[in-house]
Each structure stands twice: as structure tokens, then as C-alpha cells.
Design an enzyme around this catalytic site. Structure first.
Site, mmCIF file in Angstrom:
data_model
loop_
_atom_site.group_PDB
_atom_site.id
_atom_site.type_symbol
_atom_site.label_atom_id
_atom_site.label_comp_id
_atom_site.label_asym_id
_atom_site.label_seq_id
_atom_site.Cartn_x
_atom_site.Cartn_y
_atom_site.Cartn_z
ATOM 1 N NE ARG A 48 25.873 29.761 -24.441
ATOM 2 C CZ ARG A 48 24.962 30.058 -25.383
ATOM 3 N NH1 ARG A 48 23.830 29.424 -25.428
ATOM 4 N NH2 ARG A 48 25.237 31.002 -26.256
ATOM 5 C CG HIS A 116 30.852 34.000 -20.794
ATOM 6 N ND1 HIS A 116 31.308 34.009 -22.082
ATOM 7 C CD2 HIS A 116 29.502 33.877 -20.874
ATOM 8 C CE1 HIS A 116 30.282 33.886 -22.919
ATOM 9 N NE2 HIS A 116 29.174 33.798 -22.207
ATOM 10 C CG HIS A 126 22.497 38.015 -22.566
ATOM 11 N ND1 HIS A 126 23.096 36.808 -22.326
ATOM 12 C CD2 HIS A 126 22.621 38.228 -23.898
ATOM 13 C CE1 HIS A 126 23.584 36.314 -23.457
ATOM 14 N NE2 HIS A 126 23.303 37.163 -24.425
HETATM 15 N N1 DCM Z 1 28.016 30.063 -30.193
HETATM 16 C C1 DCM Z 1 28.978 29.084 -29.880
HETATM 17 N N2 DCM Z 1 28.785 27.773 -30.276
HETATM 18 C C2 DCM Z 1 27.677 27.461 -30.969
HETATM 19 C C3 DCM Z 1 26.695 28.425 -31.281
HETATM 20 C C4 DCM Z 1 26.901 29.738 -30.863
HETATM 21 O O1 DCM Z 1 29.997 29.410 -29.269
HETATM 22 N N3 DCM Z 1 27.498 26.187 -31.335
HETATM 23 C C5 DCM Z 1 28.253 31.451 -29.808
HETATM 24 C C6 DCM Z 1 27.754 32.432 -30.838
HETATM 25 C C7 DCM Z 1 27.649 33.695 -30.061
HETATM 26 C C8 DCM Z 1 27.558 33.265 -28.607
HETATM 27 O O2 DCM Z 1 27.578 31.834 -28.614
HETATM 28 O O3 DCM Z 1 28.872 34.413 -30.269
HETATM 29 C C9 DCM Z 1 26.325 33.837 -27.960
HETATM 30 O O4 DCM Z 1 26.262 33.439 -26.586
HETATM 31 P P1 DCM Z 1 26.226 34.485 -25.354
HETATM 32 O O5 DCM Z 1 25.622 35.758 -25.810
HETATM 33 O O6 DCM Z 1 25.485 33.757 -24.278
HETATM 34 O O7 DCM Z 1 27.679 34.711 -24.943
HETATM 35 N N1 DCM Z 2 19.503 33.787 -24.606
HETATM 36 C C1 DCM Z 2 18.926 34.770 -23.823
HETATM 37 N N2 DCM Z 2 17.713 34.563 -23.248
HETATM 38 C C2 DCM Z 2 17.066 33.397 -23.441
HETATM 39 C C3 DCM Z 2 17.623 32.377 -24.246
HETATM 40 C C4 DCM Z 2 18.862 32.612 -24.831
HETATM 41 O O1 DCM Z 2 19.513 35.844 -23.638
HETATM 42 N N3 DCM Z 2 15.883 33.201 -22.843
HETATM 43 C C5 DCM Z 2 20.798 34.059 -25.254
HETATM 44 C C6 DCM Z 2 21.916 33.094 -25.024
HETATM 45 C C7 DCM Z 2 22.738 33.272 -26.286
HETATM 46 C C8 DCM Z 2 21.714 33.532 -27.357
HETATM 47 O O2 DCM Z 2 20.554 34.051 -26.647
HETATM 48 O O3 DCM Z 2 23.523 34.425 -26.188
HETATM 49 C C9 DCM Z 2 21.344 32.333 -28.174
HETATM 50 O O4 DCM Z 2 20.918 31.326 -27.296
HETATM 51 P P1 DCM Z 2 20.730 29.820 -27.791
HETATM 52 O O5 DCM Z 2 22.045 29.443 -28.384
HETATM 53 O O6 DCM Z 2 20.389 29.080 -26.522
HETATM 54 O O7 DCM Z 2 19.611 29.900 -28.769
HETATM 55 ZN ZN ZN Z 3 27.141 33.819 -22.877
HETATM 56 ZN ZN ZN Z 4 23.680 36.554 -26.352
#
Ligand code: DCM
Ligand code: DCM
Ligand code: ZN
Ligand code: ZN
Ligand code: DCM
Length: 255
Positions: A48, A116, A126
Site C-alpha cells: 500500500r 493480512h 481499524h
Molecule cells: N508501515 C510500513 N511501511 C511504511 C510505514 C508503515 O510497512 N512506510 C507499517 C507500520 C505498521 C503497519 O504499517 O506496522 C500498520 O499498518 P496496518 O495496521 O494497516 O497493518
Molecule cells: N488507518 C485506519 N483508519 C483510517 C486510516 C488509517 O485504521 N481511517 C490505519 C492504517 C494503518 C495506520 O492506520 O494501520 C496508519 O495509516 P497511514 O499509514 O495511512 O497513516
Molecule cells: Zn494493514
Molecule cells: Zn493499523
């Protein structure tokens, strides 16, 4: 969750699936080791942040427009926008895995996303819109300035098990798998499958999202945002959060 949570969910799942399921996913993911799910558990977070994968960022969460701590709740029609959400994504990628018309390659991508997203839907923040799922709520954790979302994703799980590594995730997974098979969770695992229907994955995912979202009102901010904003949360707050983190990671792996 951060890498630790996602990898742990994957290790729990891979220690519980039927042998035929293990062979199916080892073949699909082209990995014959015990880490066949763990090895892809964080792929969606790397993807992403690429320009090719930016479209998938909204699929990691659903912004429930409820009103914590007074009232919590997820409404799929209200909370899942056109750009997508974690409930819709679990629905779509589950259908792809089950569809004979879908190519091996598309099933491979679907498997990586599902491992995931089934983790993420169990992280209470989330399933919450407030302050961008808590990303906009500044807090301190062990003296370090961060935000409420990040401590639920990463800081609290890492404080619980030490730090992040495959070995730490495998060890935490072994503890939670034992609780599922013979320990504290055994009696409730049947209830964890209630509402689950492979032919209706949207309803299944809505059940999981609603259950996780309820913790926003009871555990994440029981006294409201102002009781946590700017606070140091590595003490009593952390202690109250740990059982919920353990439960949600265990449920995600089991499901
Ligand atoms: N993350 C990543 N690459 C980045 C910034 C953040 O992989 N450039 C990771 C940090 C957190 C994770 O994304 O461990 C959070 O995303 P989610 O909760 O959606 O899995
Ligand atoms: N996230 C979420 N809800 C949102 C935006 C982001 O739960 N409305 C989550 C995705 C990643 C973390 O927050 O786990 C950080 O997102 P980002 O890297 O997009 O700031
Ligand atoms: Zn995630
Ligand atoms: Zn998260
Ligand atoms: N992918 C996808 N849908 C897209 C673009 C890419 O499912 N619209 C998948 C295909 C790849 C992964 O994401 O396995 C990374 O793509 P790439 O290698 O093109 O960055």
C-alpha cells in the site's frame, strides 16, 4: 496491527488448519516451510505504500461513524465507501479464492491480502472513524510521543512480547495456540465461528468488525478521547488493553 501482530496471526492460523488446507496454501504461495502464511502476512502493508498499490490503502480498515464511548457500532452500508473497506475486501478476496474461474495468480494475490486483512479487522481501531482510527489522537508510550492507533498496532504488542522478530511472533503464536487448543480460550472457540459462512463472507466480516469495534467503547476509550489524549498509556491503560490484544490476535488466527 504492525508486523508482530500480523505475523503472529499467520502462525496461529498455520498451526490450526487442516493438512489439505496447508498443502493448498503452500502450493499457492510457493512456500513449503512452516512460515508459508507468516511470510506473506505483512506484504499488504508494503504494497500500500507503493504507487502501484496505493488504491489498496482503504482496504485495511472500515471507518465506522459511531459515537464512542457513548455508542459503538458498524453499519456496512453507511461505513464502507465506494473506494472500499476491510469488510468488502474480505468478501471480494474470499470469493476469488473459492472461484474456479479465477487464475492461480489472482488467487495468490487474494491469499496474501486475506491473511493480512483478517488480522486488521480484529484491531479495534481499524473499525473506527474517530480521529482517523485514532491516528489523530496524540499519546505517549514509555515516554515516547506517538498516537493511539500506533500503540494498538505496534507498541503494546511489542511491549508484551519483547520486540518484533519471526521467532518472537512464533513464540507468541504458540502460547495463543495452546490457549485455543487446551487452555483459557478452548471453551469459547466454538462461539468464535458463529456467524461465519464462506458463502457470505461480507456477513462474516461484519460480525468480526462489529465485535472488534465494540472494544473501542469498552477498552480503547471507555472514558472518551479526552481521557487518553496527551496521556502516558504504558501503565494501567496498557494492562487493561493486553487481554483484548491477546484475544483479538487469537480470534484472527483461529478464524
Ligand atoms: N508501515 C510500513 N511501511 C511504511 C510505514 C508503515 O510497512 N512506510 C507499517 C507500520 C505498521 C503497519 O504499517 O506496522 C500498520 O499498518 P496496518 O495496521 O494497516 O497493518
Ligand atoms: N488507518 C485506519 N483508519 C483510517 C486510516 C488509517 O485504521 N481511517 C490505519 C492504517 C494503518 C495506520 O492506520 O494501520 C496508519 O495509516 P497511514 O499509514 O495511512 O497513516
Ligand atoms: Zn494493514
Ligand atoms: Zn493499523
Ligand atoms: N496488484 C493487484 N492489483 C493491481 C496492481 C497490482 O492485485 N491493480 C498486485 C499484483 C502484484 C502486487 O500487487 O502481485 C504488486 O504489484 P507490482 O509488482 O506490479 O507492484
Amino acid at each position: 496491527w504492525g508486523a508482530l501482530g500480523h505475523t503472529t496471526v499467520a502462525y496461529i492460523a498455520s498451526s490450526l488448519v487442516a493438512p489439505s488446507t496447508q498443502i493448498y496454501f503452500q502450493t499457492l504461495l510457493n512456500n513449503n516451510t512452516d512460515a508459508y502464511l507468516a511470510g506473506v502476512a505483512t506484504w499488504a502493508d508494503s504494497f500500500r505504500y507503493t504507487s502501484a498499490g496505493r488504491w489498496s490503502a482503504p482496504l485495511h480498515f472500515i471507518d465506522a461513524e459511531d459515537n464512542p464511548p457513548v455508542s459503538c457500532g458498524v453499519v456496512y452500508s453507511r461505513d464502507c465507501p465506494i473506494k472500499g473497506c476491510v469488510i468488502g475486501a474480505i468478501g471480494n478476496y474470499t470469493r476469488r479464492i473459492l472461484d474456479n474461474e479465477v487464475s492461480h495468480y489472482e488467487k495468490y494475490i487474494a491469499a496474501k491480502f486475506l491473511v493480512h486483512f483478517i488480522g486488521d479487522i480484529h484491531q479495534p481501531l481499524h473499525d473506527e472513524n474517530l480521529d482517523i482510527g485514532g491516528n489523530g489522537i496524540s499519546v505517549n508510550f514509555t515516554g515516547i510521543p506517538t498516537n493511539l492507533h500506533a500503540i494498538w498496532d505496534t507498541n503494546m504488542p511489542e511491549k508484551l512480547v519483547g520486540s518484533y522478530s519471526y521467532a518472537a511472533a512464533a513464540k507468541w503464536a504458540a502460547t495463543l495456540t495452546a490457549a485455543i487448543k487446551t487452555g483459557a480460550y478452548k471453551a469459547e472457540t466454538k462461539a468464535w465461528l458463529q456467524g461465519m459462512d464462506l458463502n457470505d463472507p461480507i456477513s462474516s466480516a461484519l460480525t468480526w468488525a462489529s465485535e472488534a469495534n465494540a472494544f473501542v467503547c469498552t477498552t480503547v476509550m471507555p472514558q472518551g478521547v479526552n481521557a487518553v489524549r496527551g496521556q502516558e498509556l504504558s501503565g494501567a491503560y496498557y494492562t487493561a488493553a493486553v487481554p483484548v490484544i491477546q484475544l483479538q490476535v487469537a480470534r484472527a488466527g483461529y478464524r
